[in-house]
Design a protein around this motif. Structure first.
Motif, PDB file in Angstrom:
ATOM      1  N   ILE A 181     -87.933  83.971 -38.748  1.00 15.45           N
ATOM      2  CA  ILE A 181     -88.967  82.962 -38.756  1.00 15.45           C
ATOM      3  C   ILE A 181     -90.389  83.433 -38.580  1.00 15.45           C
ATOM      4  CG2 ILE A 181     -88.515  81.967 -36.549  1.00 15.45           C
ATOM      5  CD1 ILE A 181     -89.182  79.197 -37.713  1.00 15.45           C
ATOM      6  N   GLY A 182     -91.328  83.303 -39.246  1.00 20.67           N
ATOM      7  CA  GLY A 182     -92.759  83.554 -39.186  1.00 20.67           C
ATOM      8  C   GLY A 182     -93.690  82.734 -39.738  1.00 20.67           C
ATOM      9  N   GLY A 183     -94.854  82.981 -39.370  1.00 19.99           N
ATOM     10  CA  GLY A 183     -96.133  82.298 -39.799  1.00 19.99           C
ATOM     11  C   GLY A 183     -97.281  83.022 -39.757  1.00 19.99           C
ATOM     12  N   SER A 184     -98.383  82.456 -40.130  1.00 18.53           N
ATOM     13  CA  SER A 184     -99.774  82.940 -39.876  1.00 18.53           C
ATOM     14  C   SER A 184    -100.691  81.808 -39.634  1.00 18.53           C
ATOM     15  CB  SER A 184    -100.238  83.973 -40.799  1.00 18.53           C
ATOM     16  OG  SER A 184    -100.169  83.355 -42.132  1.00 18.53           O
ATOM     17  N   PHE A 185    -101.843  82.311 -38.971  1.00 17.06           N
ATOM     18  CA  PHE A 185    -103.135  81.265 -39.100  1.00 17.06           C
ATOM     19  C   PHE A 185    -104.377  81.963 -39.033  1.00 17.06           C
ATOM     20  CE2 PHE A 185    -106.512  79.271 -36.557  1.00 17.06           C
ATOM     21  CZ  PHE A 185    -106.635  77.834 -37.165  1.00 17.06           C
ATOM     22  N   THR A 186    -104.981  81.883 -40.020  1.00 11.53           N
ATOM     23  CA  THR A 186    -106.584  82.252 -40.192  1.00 11.53           C
ATOM     24  C   THR A 186    -107.621  81.370 -40.294  1.00 11.53           C
ATOM     25  OG1 THR A 186    -105.347  83.860 -41.684  1.00 11.53           O
ATOM     26  CG2 THR A 186    -107.656  83.763 -42.048  1.00 11.53           C
ATOM     27  N   ARG A 187    -108.768  81.713 -39.494  1.00 14.38           N
ATOM     28  CA  ARG A 187    -109.820  80.860 -39.383  1.00 14.38           C
ATOM     29  C   ARG A 187    -111.095  81.706 -40.183  1.00 14.38           C
ATOM     30  NH1 ARG A 187    -114.563  79.358 -36.672  1.00 14.38           N
ATOM     31  NH2 ARG A 187    -114.685  77.152 -36.696  1.00 14.38           N
ATOM     32  N   ILE A 188    -111.612  81.076 -40.831  1.00  9.66           N
ATOM     33  CA  ILE A 188    -112.965  81.854 -41.599  1.00  9.66           C
ATOM     34  C   ILE A 188    -113.930  80.850 -41.466  1.00  9.66           C
ATOM     35  CG2 ILE A 188    -113.870  82.611 -43.669  1.00  9.66           C
ATOM     36  CD1 ILE A 188    -110.764  83.036 -44.680  1.00  9.66           C
TER      37      ILE A 188
END
Length: 267
Positions: free
Chosen positions: A245-252
């Motif tokens: 299980i995985g995921g990602s978070f990006t803030r620009i």
């Protein structure tokens, strides 16, 4: 039967007019030198550096005159030049440092580079076009120049034999001479600091109804920065060896320095 303009479905065109006959020739040449070296020790260090020379050019020529159907005396293309383009010679360095633990579970990287964003054929071709939906008329700019981009990147990561992975990275981009469509601002507008100059530009735009037209331009700088977190967790501990299980978070975050004439228009 209730579709917009469905009553025109049976019409057959009997004539057409060429809005613009544009010749566009682009050429790109480059030379590149790269160094890749690895240092052994308590940690494994890898250093990669490069130096790239690019020569990018575009020769744009209009055969005849540009026509904007329905503009009559308000045609904003009447006084525009019929030839132009760009010739950009660029020196683009880059450097990357990667540091890994001996078991390669931990790694850290840092990099810097300069890159270019070249205008598209549509953006440098001085003709007007619009969509049927009634959007503003887009006008190309013979004076458009490539955007110069500076890139910074730094990140850390961890992974193990069970498939677990975690990374965190930060980045920043600074874009000079960004390419953007600006409503009502003609292709020949300068970056003067004199407010009276901008009043003249605005008066010219209003006289020809140029608020309907959006020219591609190279206004001031823009900055993008942010961070990204990514993870992956193997589910082997629960007996599901082939699943994770995985995921990602990006803030620009983006910041744009507005062209002074845009500020003057608001005032």
């Amino acid at each position: 039967t209730n579709a917009p303009m469905s009553n025109f479905d049976g019409l057959v065109p009997t004539d057409y007019a060429v809005a613009a006959d544009v010749d566009l020739v682009t050429e790109s040449t480059a030379k590149y030198l790269m160094l890749d070296h690895q240092f052994e020790g308590a940690f494994c260090y890898r250093f990669i550096a490069g130096y790239r020379y690019e020569n990018n050019s575009a020769d744009v020529r209009v055969n005849g005159q540009t026509i904007l159907r329905g503009a009559r005396y308000n045609n904003p293309l009447d006084d525009q030049p019929l030839s132009g383009g760009y010739n950009e010679k660029s020196f683009l360095p880059s450097a990357t440092m990667i540091c890994k633990s001996l078991d390669e579970k931990f790694s850290m990287r840092a990099s810097y580079s300069k890159t270019l964003a070249l205008p598209s054929a549509r953006e440098v071709s001085p003709y007007a076009s619009s969509e049927l939906a009634g959007t503003d008329v887009e006008v190309g700019n013979l004076s458009l120049q490539p955007s110069k981009v500076k890139n910074w990147d730094m990140g850390w990561s961890y992974n193990n034999d069970t498939g677990d992975y975690l990374s965190f990275g930060i980045f920043k981009k600074r874009i000079a001479d960004r390419i953007e469509r600006i409503a009502g601002l003609g292709a020949d507008s300068s970056k003067s600091d004199d407010y009276d100059d901008y009043r003249k530009i605005l008066a010219f735009s209003q006289n020809i109804g140029a608020g309907l037209y959006s020219w591609y331009n190279n206004p001031d700088e823009a900055t993008l920065k942010g961070f990204e977190i990514e993870f992956r967790k193997g589910l082997g501990f629960s007996g599901l060896e082939d699943l994770s299980i995985g995921g990602s978070f990006t803030r620009i975050s983006g910041k744009v320095d507005r062209f002074p004439v845009e500020v003057a228009a608001k005032d």
